[in-house]
Motif scaffolding. Structure first.
Motif, short mmCIF file in Angstrom:
data_model
loop_
_atom_site.label_atom_id
_atom_site.label_comp_id
_atom_site.label_asym_id
_atom_site.label_seq_id
_atom_site.Cartn_x
_atom_site.Cartn_y
_atom_site.Cartn_z
N ASP A 32 0.81 -1.22 0.00
CA ASP A 32 0.00 0.00 0.00
C ASP A 32 0.85 1.27 0.00
O ASP A 32 0.39 2.34 0.41
CB ASP A 32 -0.94 0.00 1.20
CG ASP A 32 -0.20 -0.02 2.53
OD1 ASP A 32 1.02 -0.32 2.54
OD2 ASP A 32 -0.82 0.26 3.56
N VAL A 33 2.09 1.18 -0.49
CA VAL A 33 3.00 2.32 -0.48
C VAL A 33 2.38 3.56 -1.13
O VAL A 33 1.60 3.46 -2.09
CB VAL A 33 4.34 1.96 -1.18
CG1 VAL A 33 4.12 1.67 -2.66
CG2 VAL A 33 5.37 3.06 -0.97
N SER A 34 2.72 4.72 -0.59
CA SER A 34 2.43 6.00 -1.21
C SER A 34 3.77 6.57 -1.67
O SER A 34 4.66 6.81 -0.85
CB SER A 34 1.76 6.96 -0.21
OG SER A 34 1.58 8.22 -0.80
N TYR A 35 3.93 6.75 -2.99
CA TYR A 35 5.21 7.15 -3.57
C TYR A 35 5.01 8.51 -4.24
O TYR A 35 4.28 8.63 -5.22
CB TYR A 35 5.64 6.09 -4.58
CG TYR A 35 7.05 6.21 -5.10
CD1 TYR A 35 8.05 5.35 -4.65
CD2 TYR A 35 7.40 7.15 -6.05
CE1 TYR A 35 9.36 5.42 -5.14
CE2 TYR A 35 8.70 7.25 -6.54
CZ TYR A 35 9.67 6.38 -6.09
OH TYR A 35 10.96 6.46 -6.57
N LEU A 36 5.68 9.52 -3.71
CA LEU A 36 5.55 10.89 -4.21
C LEU A 36 6.87 11.26 -4.90
O LEU A 36 7.86 11.54 -4.24
CB LEU A 36 5.26 11.83 -3.05
CG LEU A 36 4.92 13.27 -3.38
CD1 LEU A 36 3.62 13.36 -4.17
CD2 LEU A 36 4.80 14.07 -2.09
#
Length: 125
Positions: A32-36
């Motif tokens: 569920d990574v959030s990669y910005l």
């Protein structure tokens, strides 16, 4: 996380960038990574969305570059890393980045935030 664990994670990230395919990403990022990829980008949500983006952002695993890192801070599950990357084929070819990383108890990155800067980039003034 401690400095040694963060250093090992950054080294694994670099190896993954240099490895064909996207299989190593499951060893780096939570499902569920959030990669910005920049402070103004829309976050890439989830490993299934990150994998095609990852492959589209590089010229391939044999892309020539050098990367150095300096771990600025580690506080609990959060780390800040300063990097310098020199690509030999791109324009611009030099980048200085700050990464803000958050990890889960298994050492997988749950949140990746990148602040990339290159010479000549507008400074926002």
């Amino acid at each position: 996380m401690d400095r040694a664990s963060v250093a090992a994670w950054v080294d694994a990230y670099e190896r993954a960038w240099r490895t064909p395919g996207t299989e190593p990403l499951a060893d780096l990022f939570s499902p569920d990574v959030s990669y910005l990829p920049s402070p103004w980008a829309t976050p890439i949500q989830g490993l299934s969305s990150l994998t095609p983006w990852w492959d589209s952002e590089r010229h391939g695993p044999d892309e020539p570059f050098t990367m150095t890192r300096d771990i600025v801070a580690v506080d609990g599950d959060t780390a800040v890393v300063r990097l310098e990357v020199h690509y030999q084929q791109d324009t611009p070819s030099r980048w200085r980045d700050l990464w803000i990383l958050r990890f889960n108890d298994n050492g997988l990155c749950t949140a990746f935030e990148e602040w990339p800067f290159t010479p000549g980039q507008p400074d926002g003034h």
